[in-house]
Design an enzyme around this catalytic site. Structure first.
Site, PDB file in Angstrom:
ATOM      1  N   GLU A 350       0.877  -1.176   0.000  1.00 29.65           N
ATOM      2  CA  GLU A 350       0.000   0.000   0.000  1.00 29.65           C
ATOM      3  C   GLU A 350       0.909   1.220   0.000  1.00 29.65           C
ATOM      4  OE1 GLU A 350      -3.066   0.093  -0.450  1.00 29.65           O
ATOM      5  OE2 GLU A 350      -3.836  -1.891   0.056  1.00 29.65           O
ATOM      6  N   CYS A 384      -2.576   9.017   2.345  1.00 29.50           N
ATOM      7  CA  CYS A 384      -2.218   8.510   1.018  1.00 29.50           C
ATOM      8  C   CYS A 384      -3.320   8.824   0.020  1.00 29.50           C
ATOM      9  CB  CYS A 384      -1.937   7.016   1.066  1.00 29.50           C
ATOM     10  SG  CYS A 384      -3.248   6.039   1.822  1.00 29.50           S
TER      11      CYS A 384
END
Length: 593
Positions: A350, A384
């Site tokens: 990720e 993010c």
């Protein structure tokens, strides 16, 4: 680290600490104590005063005894001063002890608590004051922890999945009881506002609830066999040991996504949190450990080793770690991926995101403005999924820029644990430097700062949320993910142009359009639309729910966590054919007689 590098690092640390009003004593590059500057002079004079100036008439023996006593007294004064300077010892932060934290905390858990490696101090980004200390793991302690965790798997894997789900349910309930105080710690140590800190713990709780239901649903199908008297089934089994490496920006939730699902699937976990949020790692591990110990289960089922790149590198190289789940930057993620692949291991990545909101001429601007502000400013631009590119149709460009800039002025900036604050500090001083460098590059590449652009004159790592217009869609800085609150506003003319700009960056995490055109919506969701893992309509790029699979494509890594069928990442699949007849027919009608 060689001695010259250690000395250089110590000088930088001393300079950095002095700027905060603190001075670090150092010996051979190893940090010993932290003292407020007002107390440093006294301590230095006591420690380093020449013996002949103390008492010229003392005999050598008496002088030695006095010098030894003074050194012990000085060391005690240093220790007392350092302890009094820690936030955990101030009445305002006494709630930290409700999480089992103290001035010095062990950074290793594998059924028992320990740690004999480097002692690190955790700092509050809102004021750069020290909170408390954590002793990291040595490589020997990492080795011991892996061995204990692998042994614990032999017990955990034999427990039926619904029973494992019951343990996960108890973990969720334990987190519920600590949700406010743990959320406060996230706010204090990471720097995000209080409501986001509590919300992050809530994510862990929600995933636990999801995993409980999953524990009674995991399984593969029974497939039709072409051979009479045969059964064809899929069998799913746990991979074994899941190594979880998490980032500073979500020090609870990302571990929770991995931990709850991995446990339900029958795996054990080894966690390495971010070196700058070690107190959160310790606090969460204490909560989980209490549940395991209360159920007479090995604590090593959920192990933890605080540490730096050495621990992370060891996990990536270690063939006993059956799955490495890494959350962090694309650059580090690439190194992790290559290391794990070198041993043909399994990885779940990720990584970064350079996320865009696209606003068309028919968009509801009353949705666009708050969505853009939340997605760009929330967590001070350190998600993010933060919106970094705002693409506006030329017909609404000026109006939206004006309204978003006006909204930025109303963002309440302050201490992150103040419930009224909407915007807190960046996590580190290095992030402040990156913010300034990005703004300078944007100006050099033709950008205009229409709001913000400065470091704020207050304690802590505060910068102004910033809006920059006038850049080309393919300007180098626009294609660079900078983990700070800078929003690049781009002007487009056509749908094809906007979709192409969305997809031209290396990352492929999150994306969103604002429109009322249903044909455009389905083109956006289709094969020629967004190439991201998260594709939204009329909502921001951030704020994903736990029920869906979370992750992205391209340089974002391709991993999926949390909901949907993400559980499959934590298991291995076997296709099983069972012959319950007395014959031995072959597939495809082959005769071998």
């Amino acid at each position: 680290m060689d001695q010259s590098n250690k000395a250089g690092a110590t000088r930088r640390t001393n300079q950095d600490a002095a700027q905060r009003g603190y001075f670090r004593f150092s010996c051979d590059g190893n940090i010993l104590q932290v003292l407020p500057c007002s107390e440093v002079d006294v301590a230095l004079r006591s420690l380093y005063q020449p013996p002949m100036q103390r008492c010229l008439t003392l005999t050598f023996a008496r002088h030695s005894r006095l010098l030894l006593r003074n050194k012990f007294a000085s060391a005690h004064c240093q220790q007392s001063a350092a302890m009094s300077g820690l936030l955990i010892n101030q009445p305002k932060y006494s709630w930290l002890k409700e999480l089992g934290l103290s001035e010095d905390n062990p950074g290793v858990y594998n059924g028992s608590w320990g740690g004999s490696g480097e002692v690190i101090t955790s700092y509050c980004p809102a004021n750069n004051e020290p909170i408390a200390r954590v002793t990291q793991a040595t490589m020997a302690e990492y080795e011991e922890t892996v061995q204990k965790t692998k042994e614990a798997w032999k017990i955990w894997a034999d427990i039926p999945a619904p029973k494992r789900g019951e343990i996960v349910r108890q973990i969720g309930d334990a987190l519920r009881k600590k949700i406010n105080v743990l959320g406060s710690l996230v706010s204090l140590e990471m720097g995000k506002i209080y409501v986001e800190g509590v919300g992050e713990v809530q994510e862990y709780v929600d995933v636990c609830d999801y995993a409980v239901g999953l524990s009674r649903m995991i399984g593969g199908p029974m497939l039709p066999s072409e051979r009479p008297g045969h059964a064809l089934i899929e069998q799913w089994n746990p991979v074994g040991l899941v190594g979880i490496i998490t980032a500073f920006n979500f020090p609870v939730a990302v571990y929770g996504w991995n931990n709850a699902i991995a446990l339900t699937c029958g795996n054990v976990c080894l966690w390495k949190g971010a070196p700058t949020t070690p107190l959160t790692s310790v606090a969460v591990s204490k909560i989980v450990a209490e549940v395991l110990e209360r159920n007479n289960l090995p604590g090593a089922i959920c192990s933890m080793t605080c540490g730096g790149a050495d621990i992370g590198s060891a996990m990536a190289k270690d063939e006993r770690v059956d799955l490495v789940s890494f959350t962090g930057s694309t650059n580090v993620g690439k190194m992790v991926a290559m290391t794990v692949q070198d041993r043909f291991g399994r990885k779940l990545l990720e990584l970064g995101g350079n996320n865009a909101i696209i606003v068309f001429e028919d968009a509801d601007l009353n949705l666009v403005v708050p969505a853009s502000v939340f997605a760009a400013v929330g967590t001070a631009g350190q998600r993010c999924t933060t919106t970094r590119r705002l693409m506006l149709h030329e017909s609404v460009h000026d109006t939206v820029v004006e309204r978003v800039a006006k909204a930025y002025k109303q963002v309440r900036i302050g201490d992150p644990w103040d419930p009224t604050t909407l915007y807190g500090p960046l996590h580190t001083k290095q992030a402040v430097d990156q913010y300034l460098a990005a703004i300078e590059q944007a100006k050099q590449q033709g950008g205009t700062v229409v709001y913000g652009g400065k470091v704020m004159d207050r304690p802590g790592n505060y910068v102004e949320p910033t809006i920059i217009t006038g850049l080309a869609h393919d300007a180098p800085i626009v294609h660079t993910e900078t983990f700070v609150p800078i929003l690049y506003v781009l002007k487009f003319k056509t749908e094809e142009e906007a979709f192409a700009w969305n997809n031209e960056v290396q990352q492929g995490l999150s994306s969103s359009i604002f429109t009322k055109d249903m044909g455009r919506v389905f083109r956006w969701l289709g094969p020629k639309g967004s190439d991201c893992g998260i594709v939204n309509v009329n909502i921001p790029t951030s704020g994903a729910e736990i029920g869906g699979a979370f992750g992205g494509e391209k340089h974002t890594g391709g991993g999926r966590e949390s909901g949907s069928d993400s559980w499959k990442q934590y298991m291995r699949r076997s296709t099983c054919t069972i012959n319950y007849s007395k014959d031995l027919p072959l597939a495809q009608g082959i005769k071998f007689e």
